[in-house]
Design a protein around this motif. Structure first.
Motif, PDB file in Angstrom:
ATOM      1  N   GLY A 191      -2.208 -30.450 -70.873  1.00 56.00           N
ATOM      2  CA  GLY A 191      -3.502 -30.703 -70.252  1.00 56.00           C
ATOM      3  C   GLY A 191      -3.616 -32.125 -69.734  1.00 56.00           C
ATOM      4  N   ARG A 192      -3.170 -33.081 -70.526  1.00 59.87           N
ATOM      5  CA  ARG A 192      -3.253 -34.482 -70.111  1.00 59.87           C
ATOM      6  C   ARG A 192      -2.349 -34.767 -68.913  1.00 59.87           C
ATOM      7  N   LEU A 193      -1.211 -34.078 -68.853  1.00 59.62           N
ATOM      8  CA  LEU A 193      -0.221 -34.386 -67.826  1.00 59.62           C
ATOM      9  C   LEU A 193      -0.374 -33.542 -66.561  1.00 59.62           C
ATOM     10  N   ALA A 194      -1.486 -32.815 -66.444  1.00 58.00           N
ATOM     11  CA  ALA A 194      -1.703 -31.992 -65.256  1.00 58.00           C
ATOM     12  C   ALA A 194      -1.601 -32.794 -63.957  1.00 58.00           C
ATOM     13  N   PRO A 195      -2.130 -34.026 -63.882  1.00 64.95           N
ATOM     14  CA  PRO A 195      -1.968 -34.802 -62.633  1.00 64.95           C
ATOM     15  C   PRO A 195      -0.511 -35.105 -62.298  1.00 64.95           C
ATOM     16  N   VAL A 196       0.333 -35.270 -63.311  1.00 69.08           N
ATOM     17  CA  VAL A 196       1.754 -35.511 -63.060  1.00 69.08           C
ATOM     18  C   VAL A 196       2.412 -34.237 -62.557  1.00 69.08           C
ATOM     19  N   GLU A 197       2.021 -33.104 -63.135  1.00 71.67           N
ATOM     20  CA  GLU A 197       2.567 -31.810 -62.695  1.00 71.67           C
ATOM     21  C   GLU A 197       2.304 -31.580 -61.208  1.00 71.67           C
ATOM     22  N   ARG A 198       1.179 -32.114 -60.708  1.00 74.36           N
ATOM     23  CA  ARG A 198       0.795 -31.870 -59.312  1.00 74.36           C
ATOM     24  C   ARG A 198       1.478 -32.827 -58.338  1.00 74.36           C
ATOM     25  N   MET A 199       2.229 -33.808 -58.845  1.00 74.81           N
ATOM     26  CA  MET A 199       2.923 -34.741 -57.962  1.00 74.81           C
ATOM     27  C   MET A 199       4.047 -34.032 -57.215  1.00 74.81           C
ATOM     28  N   GLU A 200       4.180 -34.311 -55.942  1.00 77.30           N
ATOM     29  CA  GLU A 200       5.230 -33.687 -55.129  1.00 77.30           C
ATOM     30  C   GLU A 200       6.601 -34.201 -55.561  1.00 77.30           C
ATOM     31  N   GLY A 201       7.563 -33.270 -55.711  1.00 72.73           N
ATOM     32  CA  GLY A 201       8.920 -33.649 -56.097  1.00 72.73           C
ATOM     33  C   GLY A 201       9.098 -33.906 -57.574  1.00 72.73           C
ATOM     34  N   VAL A 202       8.131 -33.472 -58.412  1.00 75.67           N
ATOM     35  CA  VAL A 202       8.183 -33.726 -59.855  1.00 75.67           C
ATOM     36  C   VAL A 202       8.018 -32.406 -60.608  1.00 75.67           C
TER      37      VAL A 202
END
Length: 425
Positions: A191-202
């Motif tokens: 849940g906390r890392l959802a913004p990282v999951e949405r990064m392109e190429g990651v």
């Protein structure tokens, strides 16, 4: 390149040995830009090995086999490869001489079967084994590369690192880094890392174990990886205790204490010495770890650690104040800066009316003492509960100590900042 892994050994099929080789190879090949599409385990028979090799080469661009290269009658990997290639086994004189020399050096009677390790399929290439006896094998089957490596983990890793990975590593290998976390459940991390999951190429992968989770971040470039790691660290804060795959939580805690010139002593009940063992596993731990007291029986908590007898009589051994008293006793008696203690119910039966999974952790240091009661998620299979409670308790205890040290460190840094501001006024 799409590669399959094949692990050979009856001991793996029946569960006597865990397939750590497959996990390690998968990680390293992924780092090298190689796609691992399947990992298979088969027993020690020519038929099983031959069928698995044939099937793998029908699907993948290459194959790595571990196991079955030893000296015993059931080490049949080399025999299976020779049969599939339609060639005979030939003895390598250099390897044979090394086996004979090793036998003489250690005064061990040479068994003829040991020389099997010098046999190679005709036309194959020998892969030097820098840390063992049996060499690896490289050959072509069905127009595809096949590597056969010893099953002994440190031998397999040495040959993989020196021979296999350099051949297959691609210039476009993805950038990968693992963040190691403790004390936060996998679902919370996600849940906390959802913004990282949405990064392109990651992309992220979560690798959980009792009470701690590794988060593997894979990016399409080093720059993207740096940005993803920075964002992840900002979102997770102190839940991250290290970067990389080799640093343990205990090692991270010891490093924190060492940097501050502090020491720790432990008192254990339900873990029976596991906490002390974890703290003494990293090299150099003697500079920080003073020692431990395993006070398993309730009377010993009073006799060895000075826990008040009236407290034990009134509340029993599984109590937060008892945990604090144990920590203080360990610190004072062993001459440490900090004390860490655990008490609880590992099972299989309740104790003093407390259910299995009840755990109290006590910690004390220059700033005072406190207790912590973690919530443990137990398996439905009761037979696994005891070991899981003990393992999770060790992780929670180390993480609590880590947070206490960091909390004090932040307070001290703030005080130093205030002193600096005073000097400017």
């Amino acid at each position: 390149m799409r590669v399959e892994l094949l692990t050979v050994g009856d001991e793996l099929l029946i569960g006597d040995t865990l397939n750590t080789n497959g996990a390690w190879m998968g990680q390293e090949l992924t780092r090298a830009g190689v796609e691992v599409v399947r990992s298979t385990v088969v027993g020690d028979t020519l038929k099983a090995i031959g069928e698995a090799v044939t099937a793998a080469l029908d699907r993948a661009d290459g194959l790595i086999i571990t196991g079955g290269l030893g000296p015993t009658y059931d080490d049949l990997t080399r025999d299976a490869l020779a049969y599939l290639a339609g060639v005979k086994l030939v003895r390598d004189p250099v390897t044979e001489a090394a086996i004979r020399e090793r036998s003489m050096k250690y005064g061990v009677r040479l068994r003829e079967s040991a020389l099997r390790m010098a046999d190679l399929p005709e036309g194959s290439a020998k892969l030097p084994n820098p840390v063992g006896t049996a060499p690896g094998i490289r050959m072509e089957l069905a127009g595809r590369p096949v590597f056969a490596l010893p099953g002994v983990p440190h031998e397999m890793r040495a040959i993989m690192t020196e021979t296999v990975l350099p051949e297959w590593r691609t210039p476009a290998a993805p950038a990968v880094l693992t963040l190691r976390t403790a004390g936060v459940w996998e679902t919370v991390l996600a849940g906390r890392l959802a913004p990282v999951e949405r990064m392109e190429g990651v992309s992220l992968a979560y690798l959980p174990s009792p009470a701690n989770v590794d988060v593997r971040i894979t990016a399409d470039s080093p720059g993207t990886l740096d940005a993803a790691v920075a964002k992840a660290r900002g979102l997770l804060g102190q839940a991250v205790y290290a970067e990389g795959r080799v640093t343990s939580l205990a090692a991270a805690v010891l490093d924190l204490l060492r940097e501050r010139g502090e020491t720790v002593a432990v008192a254990e009940s339900l873990t029976g010495g596991l906490l002390g063992a974890e703290l003494t596993a990293p090299a150099g731990s003697s500079a920080v770890f003073r020692g431990g007291v395993t006070a398993y029986a309730t009377p010993l908590k009073a006799a060895l650690l000075g826990v008040p007898e009236d407290l034990l009589a009134e509340r029993g051994a599984v109590d937060p104040d008892v945990a604090v008293a144990m920590a203080e006793g360990a610190r004072d008696r062993l001459g440490a800066t900090r004390g860490l203690a655990v008490t609880g119910v590992a099972g299989p039966d309740p104790q003093d009316g407390k259910p299995v999974g009840t755990v109290h952790i006590g910690v004390c240091g220059p700033e005072g003492s406190r207790s912590f009661t973690p919530t443990l998620t137990l398996p439905r299979d009761g037979s696994r509960a005891r070991s899981l409670v003990r393992d999770m308790t060790v992780v929670h205890a180390l993480d609590l100590l880590r947070h206490e040290v960091l909390r004090v460190a932040m307070i001290r840094e703030w005080e130093q900042d205030q002193e600096g501001l005073e000097g400017l006024r």
